[in-house]
Design an enzyme around this catalytic site. Structure first.
Site, PDB file in Angstrom:
ATOM      1  N   VAL A  38      38.390   8.803   9.624  1.00 30.50           N
ATOM      2  CA  VAL A  38      39.510   9.197   8.967  1.00 30.50           C
ATOM      3  C   VAL A  38      39.454   8.119   7.509  1.00 30.50           C
ATOM      4  O   VAL A  38      39.602   8.653   6.504  1.00 30.50           O
ATOM      5  CB  VAL A  38      41.060   8.936   9.743  1.00 30.50           C
ATOM      6  CG1 VAL A  38      42.005   8.927   8.453  1.00 30.50           C
ATOM      7  CG2 VAL A  38      40.854   9.638  11.002  1.00 30.50           C
ATOM      8  N   TYR A  39      39.017   6.813   7.755  1.00 28.45           N
ATOM      9  CA  TYR A  39      38.889   5.751   6.939  1.00 28.45           C
ATOM     10  C   TYR A  39      37.747   6.537   5.957  1.00 28.45           C
ATOM     11  O   TYR A  39      38.001   6.556   4.679  1.00 28.45           O
ATOM     12  CB  TYR A  39      38.568   4.547   7.299  1.00 28.45           C
ATOM     13  CG  TYR A  39      38.605   3.566   6.410  1.00 28.45           C
ATOM     14  CD1 TYR A  39      39.562   2.794   5.575  1.00 28.45           C
ATOM     15  CD2 TYR A  39      36.907   3.413   5.918  1.00 28.45           C
ATOM     16  CE1 TYR A  39      39.332   2.080   4.549  1.00 28.45           C
ATOM     17  CE2 TYR A  39      36.804   2.371   4.900  1.00 28.45           C
ATOM     18  CZ  TYR A  39      37.994   1.757   4.347  1.00 28.45           C
ATOM     19  OH  TYR A  39      37.728   0.686   3.270  1.00 28.45           O
ATOM     20  N   SER A  85      37.824 -33.254  -3.974  1.00 28.20           N
ATOM     21  CA  SER A  85      37.460 -33.348  -2.600  1.00 28.20           C
ATOM     22  C   SER A  85      38.347 -34.049  -1.805  1.00 28.20           C
ATOM     23  O   SER A  85      39.112 -34.549  -2.235  1.00 28.20           O
ATOM     24  CB  SER A  85      35.798 -33.613  -2.455  1.00 28.20           C
ATOM     25  OG  SER A  85      35.804 -35.019  -2.781  1.00 28.20           O
ATOM     26  N   GLU A 117      45.371 -28.541   9.258  1.00 25.77           N
ATOM     27  CA  GLU A 117      44.837 -27.303   9.329  1.00 25.77           C
ATOM     28  C   GLU A 117      43.310 -27.441   9.503  1.00 25.77           C
ATOM     29  O   GLU A 117      43.039 -28.738   9.637  1.00 25.77           O
ATOM     30  CB  GLU A 117      44.656 -27.012   7.771  1.00 25.77           C
ATOM     31  CG  GLU A 117      45.972 -26.525   6.918  1.00 25.77           C
ATOM     32  CD  GLU A 117      45.864 -26.437   5.485  1.00 25.77           C
ATOM     33  OE1 GLU A 117      44.841 -26.183   4.797  1.00 25.77           O
ATOM     34  OE2 GLU A 117      46.886 -26.586   4.873  1.00 25.77           O
ATOM     35  N   LYS A 119      39.632 -27.740   9.386  1.00 21.55           N
ATOM     36  CA  LYS A 119      38.622 -27.736   8.199  1.00 21.55           C
ATOM     37  C   LYS A 119      37.399 -26.783   8.206  1.00 21.55           C
ATOM     38  O   LYS A 119      36.572 -27.038   9.316  1.00 21.55           O
ATOM     39  CB  LYS A 119      38.222 -29.368   7.973  1.00 21.55           C
ATOM     40  CG  LYS A 119      37.560 -29.280   6.791  1.00 21.55           C
ATOM     41  CD  LYS A 119      37.161 -31.039   6.705  1.00 21.55           C
ATOM     42  CE  LYS A 119      36.234 -31.242   5.314  1.00 21.55           C
ATOM     43  NZ  LYS A 119      35.093 -30.696   5.113  1.00 21.55           N
ATOM     44  N   ASP A 121      33.969 -25.037   7.775  1.00 25.96           N
ATOM     45  CA  ASP A 121      32.711 -25.643   6.984  1.00 25.96           C
ATOM     46  C   ASP A 121      32.060 -24.446   6.280  1.00 25.96           C
ATOM     47  O   ASP A 121      31.339 -23.445   7.079  1.00 25.96           O
ATOM     48  CB  ASP A 121      31.772 -26.101   8.257  1.00 25.96           C
ATOM     49  CG  ASP A 121      30.900 -27.094   7.773  1.00 25.96           C
ATOM     50  OD1 ASP A 121      30.912 -27.523   6.578  1.00 25.96           O
ATOM     51  OD2 ASP A 121      29.806 -27.373   8.609  1.00 25.96           O
ATOM     52  N   TYR A 229      43.787 -21.542   1.447  1.00 25.59           N
ATOM     53  CA  TYR A 229      44.556 -22.747   1.800  1.00 25.59           C
ATOM     54  C   TYR A 229      45.214 -23.473   0.857  1.00 25.59           C
ATOM     55  O   TYR A 229      46.144 -24.456   0.945  1.00 25.59           O
ATOM     56  CB  TYR A 229      43.505 -23.824   2.530  1.00 25.59           C
ATOM     57  CG  TYR A 229      42.227 -24.183   2.045  1.00 25.59           C
ATOM     58  CD1 TYR A 229      42.277 -25.042   0.720  1.00 25.59           C
ATOM     59  CD2 TYR A 229      40.960 -23.815   2.578  1.00 25.59           C
ATOM     60  CE1 TYR A 229      41.077 -25.327  -0.008  1.00 25.59           C
ATOM     61  CE2 TYR A 229      39.946 -24.257   1.907  1.00 25.59           C
ATOM     62  CZ  TYR A 229      40.041 -24.954   0.816  1.00 25.59           C
ATOM     63  OH  TYR A 229      38.757 -25.509   0.057  1.00 25.59           O
ATOM     64  N   LYS A 320      37.357 -36.009  10.469  1.00 27.27           N
ATOM     65  CA  LYS A 320      36.206 -35.396  10.808  1.00 27.27           C
ATOM     66  C   LYS A 320      35.861 -35.468  12.252  1.00 27.27           C
ATOM     67  O   LYS A 320      36.094 -36.535  12.874  1.00 27.27           O
ATOM     68  CB  LYS A 320      34.933 -35.850   9.899  1.00 27.27           C
ATOM     69  CG  LYS A 320      35.009 -35.745   8.226  1.00 27.27           C
ATOM     70  CD  LYS A 320      34.724 -34.332   7.757  1.00 27.27           C
ATOM     71  CE  LYS A 320      33.252 -34.211   7.763  1.00 27.27           C
ATOM     72  NZ  LYS A 320      32.805 -34.410   6.471  1.00 27.27           N
ATOM     73  N   CYS A 414      -6.912 -22.886  16.977  1.00 30.81           N
ATOM     74  CA  CYS A 414      -5.688 -22.254  17.540  1.00 30.81           C
ATOM     75  C   CYS A 414      -5.421 -22.643  19.042  1.00 30.81           C
ATOM     76  O   CYS A 414      -6.495 -22.658  19.823  1.00 30.81           O
ATOM     77  CB  CYS A 414      -5.764 -20.790  17.315  1.00 30.81           C
ATOM     78  SG  CYS A 414      -4.492 -19.945  18.244  1.00 30.81           S
ATOM     79  N   CYS A 417      -6.132 -19.231  21.072  1.00 27.12           N
ATOM     80  CA  CYS A 417      -7.390 -18.572  21.163  1.00 27.12           C
ATOM     81  C   CYS A 417      -8.629 -19.373  20.859  1.00 27.12           C
ATOM     82  O   CYS A 417      -9.841 -18.731  21.119  1.00 27.12           O
ATOM     83  CB  CYS A 417      -7.290 -17.263  20.463  1.00 27.12           C
ATOM     84  SG  CYS A 417      -7.253 -17.467  18.530  1.00 27.12           S
ATOM     85  N   CYS A 432      -3.301 -19.204  12.567  1.00 25.70           N
ATOM     86  CA  CYS A 432      -4.456 -18.615  13.215  1.00 25.70           C
ATOM     87  C   CYS A 432      -4.546 -17.220  12.811  1.00 25.70           C
ATOM     88  O   CYS A 432      -3.572 -16.516  12.507  1.00 25.70           O
ATOM     89  CB  CYS A 432      -4.099 -18.477  14.814  1.00 25.70           C
ATOM     90  SG  CYS A 432      -5.280 -17.497  16.116  1.00 25.70           S
ATOM     91  N   CYS A 437      -5.885 -12.711  18.557  1.00 25.82           N
ATOM     92  CA  CYS A 437      -5.151 -13.776  19.406  1.00 25.82           C
ATOM     93  C   CYS A 437      -4.109 -13.354  20.250  1.00 25.82           C
ATOM     94  O   CYS A 437      -3.257 -12.761  19.867  1.00 25.82           O
ATOM     95  CB  CYS A 437      -4.798 -14.786  18.253  1.00 25.82           C
ATOM     96  SG  CYS A 437      -3.845 -16.171  18.900  1.00 25.82           S
TER      97      CYS A 437
HETATM   98  S1  IVH Z   1      42.215 -28.685   0.972  1.00 25.67           S
HETATM   99  C1  IVH Z   1      42.938 -31.238  -2.855  1.00 25.67           C
HETATM  100  N1  IVH Z   1      41.875 -27.504   3.107  1.00 25.67           N
HETATM  101  O1  IVH Z   1      36.712 -29.119   2.636  1.00 25.67           O
HETATM  102  C2  IVH Z   1      42.749 -30.268  -1.638  1.00 25.67           C
HETATM  103  N2  IVH Z   1      39.835 -28.224   2.122  1.00 25.67           N
HETATM  104  O2  IVH Z   1      35.809 -32.068   2.147  1.00 25.67           O
HETATM  105  C3  IVH Z   1      41.243 -30.237  -1.312  1.00 25.67           C
HETATM  106  N3  IVH Z   1      37.857 -27.178   3.263  1.00 25.67           N
HETATM  107  O3  IVH Z   1      36.012 -28.970  -0.884  1.00 25.67           O
HETATM  108  C4  IVH Z   1      40.988 -29.143  -0.351  1.00 25.67           C
HETATM  109  N4  IVH Z   1      39.047 -26.452   4.959  1.00 25.67           N
HETATM  110  O4  IVH Z   1      35.617 -26.790   0.753  1.00 25.67           O
HETATM  111  C5  IVH Z   1      41.222 -28.137   2.068  1.00 25.67           C
HETATM  112  N5  IVH Z   1      41.906 -26.257   5.313  1.00 25.67           N
HETATM  113  C6  IVH Z   1      41.226 -26.705   4.246  1.00 25.67           C
HETATM  114  C7  IVH Z   1      40.011 -26.862   4.128  1.00 25.67           C
HETATM  115  C8  IVH Z   1      39.190 -27.524   3.219  1.00 25.67           C
HETATM  116  C9  IVH Z   1      37.843 -26.616   4.458  1.00 25.67           C
HETATM  117  C10 IVH Z   1      36.897 -28.047   2.429  1.00 25.67           C
HETATM  118  C11 IVH Z   1      36.679 -27.701   0.977  1.00 25.67           C
HETATM  119  C12 IVH Z   1      36.757 -28.865   0.278  1.00 25.67           C
HETATM  120  C13 IVH Z   1      36.050 -29.792   1.261  1.00 25.67           C
HETATM  121  C14 IVH Z   1      36.647 -31.226   1.197  1.00 25.67           C
END
Ligand code: IVH
Length: 673
Positions: A38-39, A85, A117, A119, A121, A229, A320, A414, A417, A432, A437
């Protein structure tokens, strides 16, 4: 030119809303509300109307996510608000130190709540909305200026092109993390492995690399996702809209963003520590990578009072998790020979626990990497497991090197072989080059029988190896000359199983040309490229004879891929392989869609007005199934005019020319006959 009526304008609006709502339910809420078919229909109808009425074009239409043209580069953009950061803490003690520091800075200590929250990656993105419309997406860069990657950001389905907010402030800045879900990351790496391309070390690199891709079509295919965020409303007091980070997250969610659901409010650092401990193990079950917890003071007025240092906000900290790295001892360095003949040195190590698994082998990539690391047998090294991929050696702890540590030399022959190996000038890889081989043949077979290639059920890695070791198979073509009797010479292979295999092998001959091309294992030709190539070169002869520039002219195929394909077809052994496969009955040309011949084949139809039940696209599809054509304007060549409500000048013209006119019911009757 078609005349744009208010009804059409309204239909386009309606389609945009329907498609947008369905896409939001699917990508943001993870709760699909509409059938795919449908979409697809609604989407196509919208696309068709937008093509027919270019004056209705709008950058926030759900059809406008993937740009056509690759970028030539990215321009730099100044961030309106810098992207800071975060200061790191590695344990709860460091968390408490951070807490004491911010408390000391305030004249009176208040009861302060924290928002915790996860973090994520990935790669930070800054999104700008003007009057509710996405106008810019940029990378973090150095925090002050980043790169304008708007084209790519638009392909991320969980990022709204238009905010779902009434009375939207004129400027809204949203920050968040773009990331690749782990399954997508693995799939990309598998494809890269199959196309013999360099693997991404982890999902973060893969996300960052994807965002900087010049071709938005590739970005769209990679399926990036995004968690928002941070919400900034420049030039206006944030506090009037949201007073706390928690409220801001809820508002982001209302605006149509995906906000990570695993957040929590904590009244004390003790509660924060509990959250941190809980997610240390639970995060391993998440479909994306996390490397810690971000702790933020909830109150915006406290955040304002505390402000920033040169680099970090004082009101937030990244707590961390221990890196997924560990020391262990290298007991030996072995050499593996891959499907392409590449020799890969592997460190065999004393087993060590990393990211929930036992690791005892790590890739050392090639001779250059070994020299760079200066790794010797007997050394103690730091290994890392990034995401879900093969662990790698990060560095050697030289201070722990025993006096009898042995220097490793890449072999001259190798290991499989025993033929001499080659290292081309300027390349890091030692190979190789003996096409027969057994390691290369085994790899080629494994790839040939795999699911996305010829998908030969029952012929797994083990059986493939046995066939090579017994001398029954020397190339993929030999698979098709296996007989029940030959198969039964293998261990634990009875008549029944052999029969099944023979049937599966026969069935693979019906697999389309694109899969055969992918199955050949040509460097850089993954399944997507194979499909593109077979569309442009519908027979293998055409592809084999094409010059590099002709191949490279295909959209999505670069010079590197073209060079690799061209070179492959210049090798005599490969030409022999192709003609053997052709004689054996494999598909080496694209299937031509056959339309049946009916009494309507070759007739020309025109549709005018709105039909009572069928959409125009549907009517067109039904007519074309009979082998007839549908065109836009009435002429002497028109055989039938299908007339709906509000038919205009076309009807008059058809009547003048004496063309048979049909109502919908008559059309259906004609088609049924
Ligand atoms: S807050 C001033 N919230 O972590 C506020 N960062 O090491 C700065 N990241 O560059 C960011 N999850 O890319 C915030 N829930 C989260 C995050 C988050 C991942 C990353 C972000 C930032 C890095 C800092």
């Amino acid at each position: 030119m078609s005349f744009l009526t208010p009804e059409i304008r309204q239909r386009v609006e309606e389609l945009r809303t329907l498609v947008q709502q369905a896409s939001y339910a699917y990508y943001v809420l993870d709760n699909p509300t509409m059938e795919d078919t449908v979409y697809d229909r609604l989407y196509r109808e919208l696309q068709q109307l937008e093509t027919q009425y270019p004056e209705l074009a709008s950058s926030d239409s759900p059809t406008m996510r993937v740009g056509e043209k690759p970028a030539t580069g990215f321009s730099s953009v100044q961030h309106k608000i810098p992207l800071y950061s975060l200061e790191n803490a590695f344990n709860t003690e460091e968390l408490q130190n951070w807490e004491k520091r911010w408390q000391r800075q305030l004249s009176s200590i208040e009861v302060a709540e924290y928002v915790c929250e996860l973090k994520i990656d990935g790669s930070a993105l800054a999104l700008s909305y003007e009057n509710g419309l996405l106008v810019r997406g940029a990378t973090r860069g150095d925090g002050v200026a980043g790169e304008d990657i708007t084209q790519n950001v638009r392909t991320i389905r969980s990022i709204p092109l238009k905010l779902q907010l009434d009375n939207c402030p004129s400027l809204v800045e949203v920050r968040g993390e773009a990331f690749l879900p782990l399954d997508v990351f693995q799939q990309i790496n598998q494809e890269r492995l199959a196309a013999q391309e360099q693997l991404f070390a982890n999902p973060r690199n893969a996300a960052a690399g994807t965002l900087r891709q010049l071709n938005p079509q590739i970005v769209a295919r990679r399926k990036l996702d995004f968690f928002a965020y941070t919400l900034h409303i420049p030039g206006q007091d944030n506090l009037s809209i949201a007073c706390t980070q928690w409220e801001a997250l809820e508002l982001l969610q209302q605006m149509g963003f995906k906000v990570n659901p695993n957040r929590t409010l904590s009244a004390t650092s003790k509660e924060v520590a509990q959250y941190y401990q809980r997610w240390d193990t639970e995060r391993l079950n998440l479909p994306y990578m996390t490397d810690g917890v971000v702790v933020k003071l909830n109150s915006f007025s406290l955040q304002e009072q505390l402000g920033f240092t040169q680099k970090f906000p004082r009101w937030a900290v990244a707590l961390k998790y221990a890196a997924e790295e560990a020391p262990t001892r290298v007991e030996n360095i072995a050499v593996n020979v891959g499907r392409t003949g590449a020799l890969t040195p592997l460190a065999q190590m004393r087993p060590v626990q990393l990211a929930g698994t036992t690791v005892s082998r790590a890739t050392l990539h090639n001779a250059d990497r070994i020299r760079e690391l200066d790794i010797r047998i007997g050394d103690t090294v730091i290994v890392r497991k990034a995401g879900e991929i093969i662990p790698e050696v990060l560095r050697v702890l030289l201070e722990l090197r025993p006096p009898d540590a042995q220097v490793f030399q890449m072999p001259q022959n190798c290991p499989v072989c025993n033929q001499p190996v080659v290292r081309t000038l300027g390349e890091a890889v030692t190979r190789c080059v003996n096409a027969s081989c057994p390691a290369i043949v085994k790899g080629a077979i494994e790839h040939w029988v795999s699911r996305d290639a010829l998908d030969i059920n029952g012929m797994g890695e083990k059986l493939g190896h046995q066939l090579v070791d017994k001398g029954l198979v020397h190339s993929v073509a030999d698979i098709y000359e296996l007989t029940n009797q030959k198969l039964q010479t293998l261990e634990r292979m009875g008549n029944k199983l052999a029969e099944k295999l023979i049937a599966a092998i026969a069935l693979s001959k019906t697999k389309p040309y694109s899969r055969v091309l992918y199955g050949l294992g040509i460097r850089h030709v993954g399944s997507v490229n194979a499909q593109t190539l077979t569309q442009q070169f519908p027979t293998v002869e055409q592809l084999a004879q094409a010059e590099i520039n002709e191949i490279a002219a295909v959209y999505g195929i670069g010079v590197e891929i073209a060079g690799s394909v061209h070179q492959w077809f210049r090798i005599e052994a490969n030409q022999t392989l192709i003609s053997r496969l052709q004689n054996l009955g494999l598909q080496l040309k694209a299937e031509i869609k056959e339309t049946p011949t009916t009494s309507l084949t070759g007739k020309t139809f025109v549709i005018t007005g709105t039909l009572p039940t069928l959409k125009r696209e549907e009517a067109k599809e039904l007519i074309e199934k009979t082998g007839a054509k549908v065109t836009d304007s009435v002429s002497k060549k028109t055989d039938y005019l299908v007339v709906g409500e509000e038919a205009g000048s076309k009807l008059a013209k058809a009547q003048k020319l004496g063309i048979t006119c049909l109502e919908e019911a008559q059309l259906l009757e004609l088609l049924n006959n």
